[in-house]
Design a protein around this motif. Structure first.
Motif, short mmCIF file in Angstrom:
data_model
loop_
_atom_site.label_atom_id
_atom_site.label_comp_id
_atom_site.label_asym_id
_atom_site.label_seq_id
_atom_site.Cartn_x
_atom_site.Cartn_y
_atom_site.Cartn_z
N GLY A 281 62.82 24.06 -71.58
CA GLY A 281 62.22 25.09 -70.75
C GLY A 281 61.76 24.55 -69.41
O GLY A 281 61.98 25.17 -68.36
N LEU A 282 61.15 23.38 -69.41
CA LEU A 282 60.70 22.78 -68.15
C LEU A 282 61.89 22.42 -67.27
O LEU A 282 61.82 22.55 -66.04
CB LEU A 282 59.84 21.55 -68.44
N ALA A 283 62.97 21.96 -67.89
CA ALA A 283 64.18 21.63 -67.12
C ALA A 283 64.76 22.89 -66.47
O ALA A 283 65.17 22.87 -65.30
CB ALA A 283 65.21 20.97 -68.02
N ALA A 284 64.80 24.00 -67.22
CA ALA A 284 65.32 25.26 -66.67
C ALA A 284 64.42 25.77 -65.54
O ALA A 284 64.91 26.27 -64.53
CB ALA A 284 65.43 26.31 -67.78
N LEU A 285 63.10 25.63 -65.72
CA LEU A 285 62.17 26.03 -64.66
C LEU A 285 62.40 25.20 -63.40
O LEU A 285 62.41 25.73 -62.29
CB LEU A 285 60.74 25.89 -65.15
N GLY A 286 62.57 23.89 -63.58
CA GLY A 286 62.83 23.01 -62.44
C GLY A 286 64.09 23.42 -61.70
O GLY A 286 64.13 23.40 -60.46
N ARG A 287 65.11 23.81 -62.45
CA ARG A 287 66.36 24.23 -61.81
C ARG A 287 66.15 25.52 -61.02
O ARG A 287 66.66 25.66 -59.90
CB ARG A 287 67.45 24.42 -62.86
N ALA A 288 65.41 26.47 -61.59
CA ALA A 288 65.13 27.72 -60.89
C ALA A 288 64.40 27.46 -59.58
O ALA A 288 64.70 28.06 -58.54
CB ALA A 288 64.31 28.65 -61.79
N GLU A 289 63.43 26.54 -59.62
CA GLU A 289 62.65 26.22 -58.42
C GLU A 289 63.52 25.50 -57.38
O GLU A 289 63.40 25.78 -56.18
CB GLU A 289 61.44 25.39 -58.81
N ARG A 290 64.40 24.60 -57.83
CA ARG A 290 65.28 23.90 -56.88
C ARG A 290 66.26 24.85 -56.20
O ARG A 290 66.69 24.60 -55.08
CB ARG A 290 66.03 22.78 -57.60
N LEU A 291 66.61 25.92 -56.91
CA LEU A 291 67.52 26.91 -56.34
C LEU A 291 66.80 27.90 -55.42
O LEU A 291 67.41 28.85 -54.94
CB LEU A 291 68.23 27.68 -57.47
N GLY A 296 60.29 33.99 -57.97
CA GLY A 296 60.92 35.04 -58.75
C GLY A 296 60.02 35.44 -59.91
O GLY A 296 59.26 34.62 -60.44
N PRO A 297 60.06 36.71 -60.33
CA PRO A 297 59.17 37.17 -61.41
C PRO A 297 59.28 36.35 -62.69
O PRO A 297 58.26 36.02 -63.30
CB PRO A 297 59.61 38.62 -61.63
N TYR A 298 60.50 36.03 -63.10
CA TYR A 298 60.65 35.28 -64.35
C TYR A 298 60.23 33.83 -64.17
O TYR A 298 59.60 33.24 -65.06
CB TYR A 298 62.10 35.35 -64.85
N ALA A 299 60.55 33.25 -63.01
CA ALA A 299 60.16 31.86 -62.76
C ALA A 299 58.64 31.73 -62.69
O ALA A 299 58.07 30.75 -63.21
CB ALA A 299 60.80 31.36 -61.47
N LEU A 300 57.97 32.70 -62.09
CA LEU A 300 56.51 32.65 -62.03
C LEU A 300 55.90 32.76 -63.43
O LEU A 300 54.94 32.04 -63.76
CB LEU A 300 55.98 33.77 -61.15
N GLN A 301 56.44 33.64 -64.25
CA GLN A 301 55.94 33.74 -65.63
C GLN A 301 56.20 32.45 -66.39
O GLN A 301 55.36 32.01 -67.18
CB GLN A 301 56.62 34.92 -66.33
N ALA A 302 57.37 31.84 -66.15
CA ALA A 302 57.67 30.58 -66.81
C ALA A 302 56.70 29.49 -66.35
O ALA A 302 56.27 28.64 -67.15
CB ALA A 302 59.11 30.16 -66.51
N ALA A 303 56.35 29.49 -65.07
CA ALA A 303 55.40 28.50 -64.55
C ALA A 303 54.04 28.66 -65.22
O ALA A 303 53.34 27.67 -65.49
CB ALA A 303 55.28 28.64 -63.04
N ILE A 304 53.65 29.91 -65.50
CA ILE A 304 52.38 30.16 -66.20
C ILE A 304 52.43 29.57 -67.60
O ILE A 304 51.49 28.87 -68.04
CB ILE A 304 52.10 31.67 -66.25
N VAL A 305 53.51 29.84 -68.33
CA VAL A 305 53.64 29.33 -69.70
C VAL A 305 53.73 27.80 -69.68
O VAL A 305 53.24 27.13 -70.59
CB VAL A 305 54.86 29.95 -70.41
N ALA A 306 54.33 27.26 -68.61
CA ALA A 306 54.46 25.79 -68.50
C ALA A 306 53.09 25.12 -68.41
O ALA A 306 52.91 23.98 -68.87
CB ALA A 306 55.31 25.44 -67.29
N CYS A 307 52.12 25.82 -67.80
CA CYS A 307 50.76 25.25 -67.73
C CYS A 307 50.21 25.01 -69.14
O CYS A 307 49.52 24.00 -69.38
CB CYS A 307 49.84 26.19 -66.96
N HIS A 308 50.47 25.93 -70.04
CA HIS A 308 50.05 25.74 -71.43
C HIS A 308 50.84 24.61 -72.08
O HIS A 308 50.28 23.77 -72.81
CB HIS A 308 50.25 27.03 -72.23
N ALA A 309 52.15 24.58 -71.84
CA ALA A 309 53.00 23.59 -72.48
C ALA A 309 52.64 22.18 -72.08
O ALA A 309 52.77 21.24 -72.87
CB ALA A 309 54.47 23.87 -72.14
#
Length: 421
Positions: A281-291, A296-309
């Motif tokens: 999940g963190l790798a996919a988030l990193g790719r979204a941010e590099r692109l 983006g709505p999904y990337a921001l939600q993923a970043a929120i969940v990443a704080c917990h992870a």
């Protein structure tokens, strides 16, 4: 085989083959609503016949052939034109029903997955985005009108009307279910992502039934998104959605207790979280941010969940960072649920009174009136503020609104824990 076992087999086969049946039948009758009805009638016939005759060697082909025969009967009664009758009847005169193979051949495309292809197909530009999503969740995923209504936070009648209108629009257009390509496919991507997102959400927090989660729906949503990420590798929101789902899924082993009741994230055993899914999940988030998709709505939600992870303990969670991310999310994806979750994050970062202040404007929000999460959040804020009697009443209200039995038991227990006053 016992009748009950045969029924389970029939229902399982139908659940697996549902999308394919509807697609094949729609190609013949050119009416998606009629195709859905025919598929359902074939299941009813199987539930009646298979306990007496046994499960056929090719159960999927049996369902298709039965649905086609039913179509012929209806066309006869309606005195449909002989050409339509002959067209459908021809295949039934063959020694072996080949409809499944024909449909598979017709679905040959560069997507490479039939279910994902059907989702793209159902998300036609003739329909509004809401109608596309509702129709696809009903036809392809098989969610009930009630489940879809809960996902959209609107009334069941509204969803039913959307689905009926969408079926009529497609039927009146004369269009067949064809897999889009190129720019047409790209234009449908937003709706497809929303469908996958809602499939996952229904699995992550089941809107009805006895279980808190439906993991098979979550697994299917992640599978579809992984295929999609290979199909459009430079689309950041696809990777953002995949990251969001994988990070959420990493917590599945700890999300429910031995009794099936939900466990709050602050009380979950983080040693049980799936570290491999977190890495993915963190790798996919990193790719979204590099692109370039960090906002983006999904990337921001993923970043929120990443704080917990990333937090090794609940106390180490970066709630201020989460609150800031929700501030950004509320600007790019304004919705009552986002505002509710923003209030929760701010309550954790700056105290329950702050949460209650942010919750106040949402009290009159129509979309949240029947949503159990609203009084549940209020109950949590009140409890942490020491206002136990008010918290108890809020949790009791949330329990009454909960459509899922496990969630209802959880909220009832929280109300009981508040004591008598």
């Amino acid at each position: 085989m016992e009748a009950s076992d045969t029924h389970r087999v029939a229902e399982t086969v139908f659940r697996i083959e549902r999308a394919r049946l509807i697609a094949g039948l729609n190609r013949m009758v050119r009416d998606v609503g009629f195709a859905e009805d025919l598929a359902q009638e074939a299941l009813v016939t199987a539930l009646s016949e298979w306990p007496k005759t046994g499960v056929p060697q090719n159960p999927a082909g049996w369902l298709m052939a039965t649905a086609k025969r039913r179509a012929i009967d209806i066309f006869r009664r309606r005195r449909m034109q002989a050409q339509k009758h002959t067209e459908i009847g021809h295949d039934l005169s063959l020694e072996r029903d080949t409809t499944i193979e024909e449909v598979e051949a017709a679905m040959d495309d560069d997507i490479g997955d039939e279910r994902l292809s059907l989702i793209f197909t159902a998300c036609h530009s003739l329909l509004s985005v809401d109608a596309r999503v509702a129709l696809t969740l009903r036809l392809i995923v098989g969610l009930t009108t009630e489940e879809i209504a809960r996902a959209f936070l609107v009334g069941e009648a509204t969803i039913a009307q959307r689905i009926v209108r969408a079926k009529k629009t497609l039927a009146g257009s004369g269009l067949t279910y064809e897999v889009p390509r190129g720019e047409d496919r790209d234009r449908r991507l937003t709706a497809v992502l929303e469908v996958i997102y809602l499939i996952f959400n229904e699995g992550y927090a089941a809107s009805a039934g006895d279980d808190a989660m439906r993991p098979q729906l979550c697994a299917e949503a992640m599978r579809l998104c992984r295929i999609l990420s290979g199909l459009v590798p430079d689309e950041p929101e696809v990777h953002g959605l995949l990251a969001l789902m994988e990070l959420h899924a990493s917590r599945f082993p700890a999300r429910t207790g031995a009794d099936g009741a939900p466990v709050m994230i602050t009380e979950q055993n983080r040693a049980r979280w799936d570290r491999l899914l977190i890495q993915h999940g963190l790798a996919a988030l990193g790719r979204a941010e590099r692109l370039g998709g960090a906002d983006g709505p999904y990337a921001l939600q993923a970043a929120i969940v990443a704080c917990h992870a990333r937090a090794p303990r609940a106390e180490a969670t970066g709630w201020r960072q989460i609150a800031a991310l929700y501030d950004r999310l509320s600007r790019v994806m304004p919705s009552p649920v986002v505002d509710l979750n923003r209030a929760i994050a701010h309550s954790m970062a700056f105290g329950p009174e702050t949460g209650l202040e942010l919750l106040a404007p949402l009290e009159a929000e129509p979309a949240l009136q029947g949503y159990a999460g609203m009084p549940a959040a209020r109950g949590d804020f009140l409890l942490r503020a020491g206002r136990r009697a008010e918290a108890k009443a809020a949790f009791e209200k949330a329990a009454r609104l909960a459509g899922n039995a496990a969630e209802r038991r959880f909220l009832t227990a929280r109300a009981a824990a508040c004591g008598g006053g």
